[in-house]
Design an enzyme around this catalytic site. Structure first.
Site, PDB file in Angstrom:
ATOM      1  N   LYS A 104      29.115  21.833  27.846  1.00  0.00           N
ATOM      2  CA  LYS A 104      27.781  21.315  28.146  1.00  0.00           C
ATOM      3  C   LYS A 104      26.980  21.266  26.856  1.00  0.00           C
ATOM      4  O   LYS A 104      26.845  22.274  26.163  1.00  0.00           O
ATOM      5  CB  LYS A 104      27.061  22.184  29.169  1.00  0.00           C
ATOM      6  CG  LYS A 104      25.661  21.677  29.506  1.00  0.00           C
ATOM      7  CD  LYS A 104      25.020  22.454  30.648  1.00  0.00           C
ATOM      8  CE  LYS A 104      24.338  23.716  30.184  1.00  0.00           C
ATOM      9  NZ  LYS A 104      23.562  24.360  31.270  1.00  0.00           N
ATOM     10  N   GLU A 127      21.919  16.873  33.355  1.00  0.00           N
ATOM     11  CA  GLU A 127      21.190  17.927  34.067  1.00  0.00           C
ATOM     12  C   GLU A 127      19.699  17.858  33.757  1.00  0.00           C
ATOM     13  O   GLU A 127      19.295  17.823  32.602  1.00  0.00           O
ATOM     14  CB  GLU A 127      21.757  19.281  33.647  1.00  0.00           C
ATOM     15  CG  GLU A 127      21.180  20.470  34.372  1.00  0.00           C
ATOM     16  CD  GLU A 127      21.804  21.782  33.895  1.00  0.00           C
ATOM     17  OE1 GLU A 127      21.294  22.843  34.274  1.00  0.00           O
ATOM     18  OE2 GLU A 127      22.802  21.730  33.134  1.00  0.00           O
ATOM     19  N   ASP A 174      18.366  21.153  38.239  1.00  0.00           N
ATOM     20  CA  ASP A 174      18.329  22.573  37.919  1.00  0.00           C
ATOM     21  C   ASP A 174      16.942  23.092  38.263  1.00  0.00           C
ATOM     22  O   ASP A 174      16.708  23.593  39.365  1.00  0.00           O
ATOM     23  CB  ASP A 174      18.669  22.757  36.429  1.00  0.00           C
ATOM     24  CG  ASP A 174      18.506  24.187  35.925  1.00  0.00           C
ATOM     25  OD1 ASP A 174      18.105  25.076  36.693  1.00  0.00           O
ATOM     26  OD2 ASP A 174      18.780  24.438  34.732  1.00  0.00           O
ATOM     27  N   LYS A 191      21.141  28.492  40.094  1.00  0.00           N
ATOM     28  CA  LYS A 191      20.851  29.704  39.338  1.00  0.00           C
ATOM     29  C   LYS A 191      20.184  30.682  40.300  1.00  0.00           C
ATOM     30  O   LYS A 191      19.056  30.441  40.750  1.00  0.00           O
ATOM     31  CB  LYS A 191      19.927  29.413  38.157  1.00  0.00           C
ATOM     32  CG  LYS A 191      20.596  28.665  37.027  1.00  0.00           C
ATOM     33  CD  LYS A 191      19.631  28.406  35.895  1.00  0.00           C
ATOM     34  CE  LYS A 191      20.322  27.658  34.750  1.00  0.00           C
ATOM     35  NZ  LYS A 191      19.357  27.200  33.741  1.00  0.00           N
ATOM     36  N   LYS A 238      23.367  20.740  25.091  1.00  0.00           N
ATOM     37  CA  LYS A 238      21.923  20.639  25.239  1.00  0.00           C
ATOM     38  C   LYS A 238      21.445  19.411  24.471  1.00  0.00           C
ATOM     39  O   LYS A 238      21.891  19.162  23.336  1.00  0.00           O
ATOM     40  CB  LYS A 238      21.242  21.891  24.694  1.00  0.00           C
ATOM     41  CG  LYS A 238      21.538  23.164  25.473  1.00  0.00           C
ATOM     42  CD  LYS A 238      20.819  23.188  26.807  1.00  0.00           C
ATOM     43  CE  LYS A 238      20.969  24.537  27.491  1.00  0.00           C
ATOM     44  NZ  LYS A 238      20.202  24.630  28.751  1.00  0.00           N
ATOM     45  N   ASP A 290      22.567  18.577  29.171  1.00  0.00           N
ATOM     46  CA  ASP A 290      21.449  19.252  29.827  1.00  0.00           C
ATOM     47  C   ASP A 290      20.191  18.981  29.025  1.00  0.00           C
ATOM     48  O   ASP A 290      20.095  19.337  27.849  1.00  0.00           O
ATOM     49  CB  ASP A 290      21.726  20.756  29.898  1.00  0.00           C
ATOM     50  CG  ASP A 290      20.617  21.530  30.600  1.00  0.00           C
ATOM     51  OD1 ASP A 290      19.700  20.895  31.164  1.00  0.00           O
ATOM     52  OD2 ASP A 290      20.680  22.774  30.588  1.00  0.00           O
ATOM     53  N   SER A 299      27.868  26.536  27.397  1.00  0.00           N
ATOM     54  CA  SER A 299      26.684  25.765  27.039  1.00  0.00           C
ATOM     55  C   SER A 299      26.494  25.811  25.528  1.00  0.00           C
ATOM     56  O   SER A 299      26.446  26.891  24.930  1.00  0.00           O
ATOM     57  CB  SER A 299      25.453  26.351  27.745  1.00  0.00           C
ATOM     58  OG  SER A 299      24.295  25.612  27.437  1.00  0.00           O
ATOM     59  N   GLY A 346      23.575  29.545  34.113  1.00  0.00           N
ATOM     60  CA  GLY A 346      23.411  30.840  33.471  1.00  0.00           C
ATOM     61  C   GLY A 346      22.057  30.986  32.807  1.00  0.00           C
ATOM     62  O   GLY A 346      21.401  30.001  32.458  1.00  0.00           O
TER      63      GLY A 346
END
Length: 373
Positions: A161, A214, A239, A263, A163, A189, A135, A291
């Site tokens: 991934k 996400e 998520d 998660k 953000k 995400d 991430s 995570g």
């Protein structure tokens, strides 16, 4: 077995670099660890809650309070205890899934260690290693982002991934695609940063052939995600919205997602995480393991979970050095883009006493009077 007591440990660990998401920037990870002492041995748990209630409504001080005041006393009074009894015994207390999950994890670890069974075996593992993604936080500049992504690809990570947030979405994705090509596995995400008014902007991500986007909308807006799915080609992954196997089933039925991020801390523990996996598998929905910047304890359990058959996408099960220069357990090291699944009893790892002591800021004992070093 009978629960004798629980030691709560507050730890603070500096990150190798600040990690920025749409809800804030972290330079260190402060979290709560649990050591459950039972009549058959000890087990470790880790809570995913952050210091502030930004990712979820739970936060470290609140977790410690509810554990001390309600959850641990309930298990101490329960008599004979197994991990499968933890959730039913705590069900009368509403919410607090992260606190409950950490306590269940510690009890499960103690139980499995006592019987010589690994987390992976107990959960239903079908692999001895798992593919790993990484991430990447929001950066100050595009060149900085490209340098960081390039470093992770050179290290062997199999999925990137990014953000994102309004103002940092299309251009970073475009830059990564142009620099590294269309063959790398790439996803984004949003951590709830968008609304349905942002549909035109989110549609601009479609040409980049992302694995998924996400949690673009607020966690309670499941119907909004179902509506958004009608307007974008990029698969939606939930998520924050998925807090149980039931909520996963509902979201799938409504068409709110085509992929689920599991998660364990968010859904109340690893036993419920396995149920979410099973529900998704029954509906043909792929899952991956998210995570929460775990220590080696939480990472060991996440890797075990990610070795179940429904986890068909690389998760955020990065190597220890992704976030920490020194972990509290022996480090998890990336090998050809994968991490090995611990095979020892329970979590298969334990804290190294000296390293744990260096990062522990406070500890307390809940249970029968005893001396703890």
């Amino acid at each position: 077995m009978k629960l004798t007591g629980v030691e709560l440990l507050r730890v603070r660990m500096p990150l190798v670099a600040p990690f920025r998401t749409s809800f804030g920037t972290q330079a260190e990870r402060e979290l709560l660890l649990l050591r459950a002492v039972t009549s058959e041995g000890e087990g470790w748990g880790e809570c995913g809650a952050m210091v502030d209630p930004l990712y979820s409504s739970e936060y470290v001080d609140g977790v410690e309070h509810v554990l001390r005041t309600f959850l641990v006393p309930a298990l101490l009074a329960a008599g004979d205890l197994t991990a499968n009894k933890v959730a039913p015994l705590l069900a009368k207390f509403k919410g607090h899934r992260m606190a409950k999950g950490a306590l269940e994890m510690a009890v499960l670890d103690a139980q499995l260690r006592a019987h010589g069974v690994s987390f992976a075996t107990a959960l239903g593992s079908t692999s001895d290693s798992v593919p790993c993604g990484v991430s990447v936080g929001i950066m100050e500049t595009i060149p900085q982002l490209l340098d960081v992504v390039g470093g992770y690809l050179d290290a062997g990570y199999l999925r990137i991934k990014l953000k994102i947030e309004p103002g940092w979405d299309v251009e970073p994705v475009r830059a990564v695609r142009e620099r590294f090509g269309g063959d790398i596995l790439l996803q984004v995400d949003a951590n709830t940063a968008y609304t349905l008014s942002d549909v035109p902007q989110l549609q601009r991500l479609d040409p980049f052939e992302l694995l998924l986007i996400e949690q673009p909308l607020e966690e309670e807006d499941v119907l909004g995600h179902a509506e958004l799915a009608k307007h974008i080609r990029t698969p939606i992954c939930l998520d924050e919205s998925v807090v149980s196997a039931r909520s996963a089933a509902d979201a799938i039925r409504l068409g709110a997602c085509r992929i689920v991020n599991i998660k364990p801390s968010r859904v109340g523990g690893y036993l419920e995480a396995r149920r979410v996996h099973d529900v998704c598998a029954a509906h043909g929905v792929p899952v991956w393991c998210g995570g929460m910047i775990e220590t080696g304890l939480g990472r060991a359990a996440n890797v075990a979970l990610a070795s179940l058959p429904g986890f068909t996408l690389p998760g955020d099960t990065s190597a220890s050095d992704r976030f920490y220069r020194t972990d509290i357990t022996e480090p998890f090291v990336l090998e050809a883009g994968r991490l090995p699944v611990p095979s020892g009893p329970g979590l298969g790892v334990t804290p190294i006493a000296e390293r744990l002591a260096e990062v522990t800021t406070a500890k307390s004992w809940l249970g029968a009077a005893r001396s703890i070093a």
